[in-house]
Scaffold this active site. Sequence first.
Site, PDB file in Angstrom:
ATOM      1  N   LYS A  85       0.847  -1.208   0.000  1.00 17.13           N
ATOM      2  CA  LYS A  85       0.000   0.000   0.000  1.00 17.13           C
ATOM      3  C   LYS A  85       0.879   1.254   0.000  1.00 17.13           C
ATOM      4  O   LYS A  85       1.943   1.277   0.633  1.00 17.13           O
ATOM      5  CB  LYS A  85      -0.916  -0.034   1.229  1.00 17.13           C
ATOM      6  N   SER A 138     -10.285  -0.775   6.691  1.00 21.74           N
ATOM      7  CA  SER A 138      -9.658  -0.620   5.373  1.00 21.74           C
ATOM      8  C   SER A 138      -8.950  -1.834   4.799  1.00 21.74           C
ATOM      9  O   SER A 138      -8.566  -1.816   3.633  1.00 21.74           O
ATOM     10  CB  SER A 138      -8.673   0.537   5.405  1.00 21.74           C
ATOM     11  N   SER A 141      -9.908   1.714   2.537  1.00 22.43           N
ATOM     12  CA  SER A 141      -9.002   2.462   1.700  1.00 22.43           C
ATOM     13  C   SER A 141      -7.936   1.601   1.006  1.00 22.43           C
ATOM     14  O   SER A 141      -7.296   2.080   0.073  1.00 22.43           O
ATOM     15  CB  SER A 141      -8.303   3.536   2.531  1.00 22.43           C
TER      16      SER A 141
HETATM   17  N1  GLN Z   1     -13.486   3.888   5.918  1.00 18.72           N
HETATM   18  C1  GLN Z   1     -12.874   4.301   7.129  1.00 18.72           C
HETATM   19  C2  GLN Z   1     -12.496   5.753   7.070  1.00 18.72           C
HETATM   20  O1  GLN Z   1     -12.680   6.352   6.041  1.00 18.72           O
HETATM   21  C3  GLN Z   1     -11.717   3.423   7.465  1.00 18.72           C
HETATM   22  C4  GLN Z   1     -10.460   3.818   6.819  1.00 18.72           C
HETATM   23  C5  GLN Z   1      -9.297   2.957   7.233  1.00 18.72           C
HETATM   24  O2  GLN Z   1      -9.453   1.917   7.872  1.00 18.72           O
HETATM   25  N2  GLN Z   1      -8.115   3.427   6.907  1.00 18.72           N
HETATM   26  O3  GLN Z   1     -12.041   6.309   8.016  1.00 18.72           O
END
Ligand code: GLN
Length: 479
Positions: free
Chosen positions: A78, A177, A153
Amino acid sequence: MTDVTKLGVLETAKLIREKKVSCEEVVRAYIKNIEEKIVLNAVVEVFDDAIDEAKKVDERVKNGEKLRALEGVPMLIKDNILITGKHAGCASRFMQNFVAPYDATVIAKLRNEGVIFLGRTNMDEFAMGSSTEKSCYGICRNALDTSRVPGGSSGGSASAVGANLACASLGSDTGGSIRQPASYNGVYGVKPTYGRVSRYGLIAFASSLDQIGPITKNIEDNAYLLKVISGKDEHDMTSASASVDDYNEIKSQKSYKFGICDEVEKQLTNLVTKPVYDKIIEKLKKNGCEFVHFSIKDFDLCLPIYYVLSTAEATSNLGRFDGVKYTVRSERADNVPEIYTKSRSEGFGEEVKRRIMLGSYVLSSGYYDAYYNKAKKLQRRLTNQLTDAFKECDAVLLPTTANVAFKIGSKGDNPIDMYLEDLFTTLANITGVPSFSIPCGKGEGDMPLGLQIMCNKFEERKMYEIAKYIEKLLKGENV
Ligand code: GLN
């Protein structure tokens, strides 16, 4: 010869070791897939030294040198995890001038085992989002249906594994995410116990919630990679010294005791996930598993707690990006204050700015007690409620998402719609427990759905053991 790109981490390492395939062939096959599936936009950079690294592995094999466990296994990483000498852009235009000066601990550990880093994967800017539509590299697409999102994400990391663009990948999970995109692309993703994996070299979003975890094609690879990347790290004071089990010696029991949260069940009524979830429970019951119901009275507060705590931490973590030491400086800045304000205004995307404003608000004097402090207290209460539940069962089962991957662009402009994507995932981050999403069935459009197996802190071994058990049962094998 079977298509090597369909194979996982351990199988690939074995083939290379047994000289059935050269590492260069494996790496080239993956690069070919990446090129052919460019439409996914899952991989934002293929490293130009990947083939040279592969040749070095082949040399070692030829010379009969002792090979390490993951020698020659290509992985994608990532875009928020540091690899020496490579860009780490967090999918933000603000970060496009940043080159990592050192390896994240997880990278150093994988490198030690012989992993080859193939490239970087797409994500939502600064890991804020659930669809990988908010990226400076452009939207990323689902491995199984390009009209749908891959989740987020870590959408690029999950889509890439789902589409066989690497043996496995690393993602990060602050509120879901890793698990939500894993579920949307039909692959395996774990959010480890908080502290299990060092965060050194992970560009922080919300430090008390962030964890790095592997996304893989099967359970064994996931367990193996987690063992490799976990452990105490002197560079991260929050990393834990709890011993790291050998996940590979996992043997499942004959049956287990599972916990079902009443509030999750209530949420499930009318959801597409429900029939799939019910079917699994039925199968487990038939196989002699026991079920206990418990209540997490504050379950409905998971999302508000998460969005208060994560934005508060993000506000302070993102303070360092100012166009001075890191990040792209505004060309319109004429004086020092303008360097800060203009660089930040031009550099951050809309969602990131929204989080910074939310976080500043909940931390501001006059509102601190009403929001931040309250969220901290509720976090403790929620953790106690979940810990009590674990006294009665081996694992808690819950769906990963409320539905299958949604269509690109379908979530409109209301950020709340996107935040609701985290309905079933934030509980594990807020309470610090590990949670593993495994594919468990299909929903609308024949798209995959995920099941979360959640265990008490540092019980990853049991979590993988149960995953193995459930998967065998779903495949109709004897357990
Ligand atoms: N969807 C969640 C957010 O936007 C989780 C994001 C994540 O786990 N990095 O905060």
